[in-house]
Design an enzyme around this catalytic site. Sequence first.
Site, PDB file in Angstrom:
ATOM      1  CG  HIS A   5      -0.297   0.082   2.539  1.00 15.01           C
ATOM      2  ND1 HIS A   5      -0.107  -1.037   3.322  1.00 15.01           N
ATOM      3  CD2 HIS A   5       0.218   1.111   3.248  1.00 15.01           C
ATOM      4  CE1 HIS A   5       0.494  -0.690   4.444  1.00 15.01           C
ATOM      5  NE2 HIS A   5       0.709   0.615   4.425  1.00 15.01           N
ATOM      6  NE  ARG A   9       1.584  11.348   8.563  1.00 13.72           N
ATOM      7  CZ  ARG A   9       2.742  10.868   8.115  1.00 13.72           C
ATOM      8  NH1 ARG A   9       3.195  11.236   6.932  1.00 13.72           N
ATOM      9  NH2 ARG A   9       3.444  10.040   8.849  1.00 13.72           N
ATOM     10  CD  GLU A  56      -1.718   3.061   6.426  1.00 13.04           C
ATOM     11  OE1 GLU A  56      -1.546   3.654   7.504  1.00 13.04           O
ATOM     12  OE2 GLU A  56      -0.899   2.233   5.969  1.00 13.04           O
ATOM     13  CG  ASN A  60      -2.221  11.478  12.295  1.00 13.34           C
ATOM     14  OD1 ASN A  60      -2.043  10.464  12.948  1.00 13.34           O
ATOM     15  ND2 ASN A  60      -1.604  11.711  11.153  1.00 13.34           N
ATOM     16  CG  HIS A  74       1.574  11.296 -10.427  1.00 15.51           C
ATOM     17  ND1 HIS A  74       2.686  11.892 -10.979  1.00 15.51           N
ATOM     18  CD2 HIS A  74       1.414  10.135 -11.092  1.00 15.51           C
ATOM     19  CE1 HIS A  74       3.167  11.112 -11.939  1.00 15.51           C
ATOM     20  NE2 HIS A  74       2.414  10.035 -12.019  1.00 15.51           N
ATOM     21  CD  GLU A 122       0.357  10.045 -15.040  1.00 13.93           C
ATOM     22  OE1 GLU A 122       0.838  10.557 -16.063  1.00 13.93           O
ATOM     23  OE2 GLU A 122       1.012   9.307 -14.270  1.00 13.93           O
TER      24      GLU A 122
END
Length: 130
Positions: A5, A9, A56, A60, A74, A122
């Site tokens: 993965h 964030r 993922e 936070n 990208h 993209e």
Amino acid sequence: MRILHTMLRVRDLDKALDFYTTVLGMKLIRKHDYESGRFTLAFVGYGEEKDNTVLELTHNWDTDDYEMGNAFGHIAIAVDDVYEACEKIRQAGGNITREPGPMKHGTTVLAFAEDPDGYKIELLEDRHNQ
């Protein structure tokens, strides 16, 4: 070995999940809150983790904003028809930042969209499926 993965964030997990599932058509594979660490992880993708690379999305809870930096480029997604994919993204409320067409100095047909956090996506025409 294989890539499992890529972690991004995100500021607003609900907006990010809406973009990746509704606009780009990925599936929410799993999501878990880690209360003691004050963060949530959500995994999205086009297939199960055992067979596919997924994203993922990390939220936070106590962080309002992030610096984008200048090293990340990208995420690339293969589509059958870049023009059609862009129209579907627009209709779903997504933002196209580079209109579909051939790449500079080449013939590959591509376009760019942007997620709610500013990450570039993209869209590449997949010539293997034609």
